[in-house]
Write an enzyme that holds these catalytic residues in place. Structure first.
Site, PDB file in Angstrom:
ATOM      1  N   HIS A  44      -5.833  -8.710   3.577  1.00 12.37           N
ATOM      2  CA  HIS A  44      -6.914  -9.114   3.024  1.00 12.37           C
ATOM      3  C   HIS A  44      -7.004  -9.068   1.737  1.00 12.37           C
ATOM      4  O   HIS A  44      -6.231  -8.033   1.074  1.00 12.37           O
ATOM      5  CB  HIS A  44      -8.594  -8.035   3.028  1.00 12.37           C
ATOM      6  N   ASP A  54      -8.554  -7.665  -1.926  1.00 10.91           N
ATOM      7  CA  ASP A  54      -7.943  -7.567  -2.394  1.00 10.91           C
ATOM      8  C   ASP A  54      -7.357  -5.799  -1.679  1.00 10.91           C
ATOM      9  O   ASP A  54      -7.177  -4.770  -2.803  1.00 10.91           O
ATOM     10  CB  ASP A  54      -9.128  -6.604  -2.691  1.00 10.91           C
ATOM     11  N   HIS A  55      -6.337  -6.328  -1.219  1.00 14.72           N
ATOM     12  CA  HIS A  55      -5.499  -5.185  -0.845  1.00 14.72           C
ATOM     13  C   HIS A  55      -3.964  -5.617  -0.725  1.00 14.72           C
ATOM     14  O   HIS A  55      -3.028  -4.849  -0.564  1.00 14.72           O
ATOM     15  CB  HIS A  55      -5.420  -4.430   1.153  1.00 14.72           C
ATOM     16  N   ASP A  76      -9.592   0.375   5.487  1.00 15.50           N
ATOM     17  CA  ASP A  76     -10.086  -0.153   5.970  1.00 15.50           C
ATOM     18  C   ASP A  76     -10.546  -0.141   7.038  1.00 15.50           C
ATOM     19  O   ASP A  76      -9.338  -0.671   7.780  1.00 15.50           O
ATOM     20  CB  ASP A  76     -10.444  -1.899   5.189  1.00 15.50           C
TER      21      ASP A  76
END
Length: 309
Positions: A65, A67-68, A211
């Protein structure tokens, strides 16, 4: 003894805020940097933390993802522009290699150092060094995702000089052999290392959730962590949202930490719905008292067990 600390470089979920960057943290250990995730723009806090551009470094990405992982491009370019020469190793999903190569081709930038890509194909040991290993476990998220543990191997026990003197062993080379766990013969007598060395001393264990929903597998994976960094995107007021998006609440993170026998829990990856984290922290502390909330540039020292009173 090896000093170790964790520094948070980004603690927001999905989108940054004025106070929080996107997910990233680094463990600084014995001159080496072990970076976990690289959200967009994380290199700014990397620079502010004065971690150094030419240190030994390994990078572990939990999942693909944005944001990672998007910040990995900027970090690599920043390191190169600052004159890095030492190769670094990157570990993650198979698509990570494709992501880096294709974007570097499109943007047309090269690096002044080698990047060694390692695709994680299964759970277990990701990398093993002489005194520690990094392991991974499947997380429960919307896409394939890994949680990580840094596990130090046990250290030798304390050398008992008094015991060595009772055997009339001279100081010097023979002391070193015994300290390395080897037996010796001195004056015709077999002297075992265990006769002058105390019990092995436990290393440290640090867990990084990435996550995920809480699972029984992760509870076992994080068992007896000295420090667990666990996502708490939502409070219990957004429990259904946590289920829908395969994230965890602060209360769930704390419950897992309690059930895993963790010594210390630090919450991170906060939804921008929460302008401040006190409500999440209070929920977590209701079931696991030794909980803190991460902030960008927060430093968490990680002492050995015997150093904690």
């Amino acid at each position: 003894m090896v000093n170790m600390k964790l520094i948070f470089l980004g603690t927001s979920a999905s989108t940054p805020t004025a106070e929080r960057g996107l997910s990233s943290m680094v463990i600084q250990r014995d001159g080496e940097l072990l970076l976990f995730d690289a959200g967009e723009g994380m290199q700014r806090n990397f620079i502010r933390s004065r971690l150094g551009m030419n240190k030994r470094m390994k990078i572990f990405v939990t999942h693909m993802h944005g944001d990672h992982c998007i910040g990995l491009l900027g970090l690599l370019q920043t390191l190169s522009l600052h004159g890095r020469l030492i190769p670094l190793d990157v570990y993650g999903h198979g698509k990570l290699d494709e992501f880096l190569k294709e974007n570097m081709r499109i943007v047309n930038f090269g690096l002044g150092f080698d990047v060694n890509m390692h695709t994680i194909r299964s759970e277990g040991v990701v990398v093993r060094e002489k005194d520690y290993e990094v392991t991974c476990c499947e997380a429960d998220h919307l896409i394939p995702s890994f949680s990580y543990c840094l596990v130090e191997f046990d250290r030798p026990g304390i050398f008992d000089v008094g015991a060595a003197r009772r055997f009339h062993i001279p100081e010097g080379r023979l002391y070193g052999i015994l300290q390395n766990g080897e037996d010796i013969v001195y004056n015709g007598e077999l002297i075992r290392s265990c006769q002058v060395i105390g019990q092995p001393r436990a290393g440290r264990k640090i867990g990084i959730s990435g996550d995920t929903r809480p699972t029984r597998k992760l509870r076992d994976f994080f068992r007896e962590c000295d420090l667990l960094v666990y996502e708490s995107t939502y409070g219990q007021d957004r429990y259904n949202k946590a289920l829908e998006n395969f994230h965890s609440t602060a209360l769930e993170a704390a419950s897992l930490a309690r059930d895993s026998g963790v010594r210390k829990l630090v919450l991170t990856h906060f939804s921008t719905r929460y302008k401040e984290t006190s409500v999440l922290l209070n929920e977590a502390r209701s079931v696991f008292r030794n909980t803190e909330a991460a902030e960008d540039l927060k430093i968490v020292e990680i002492p050995y067990k015997e150093s904690v009173s």
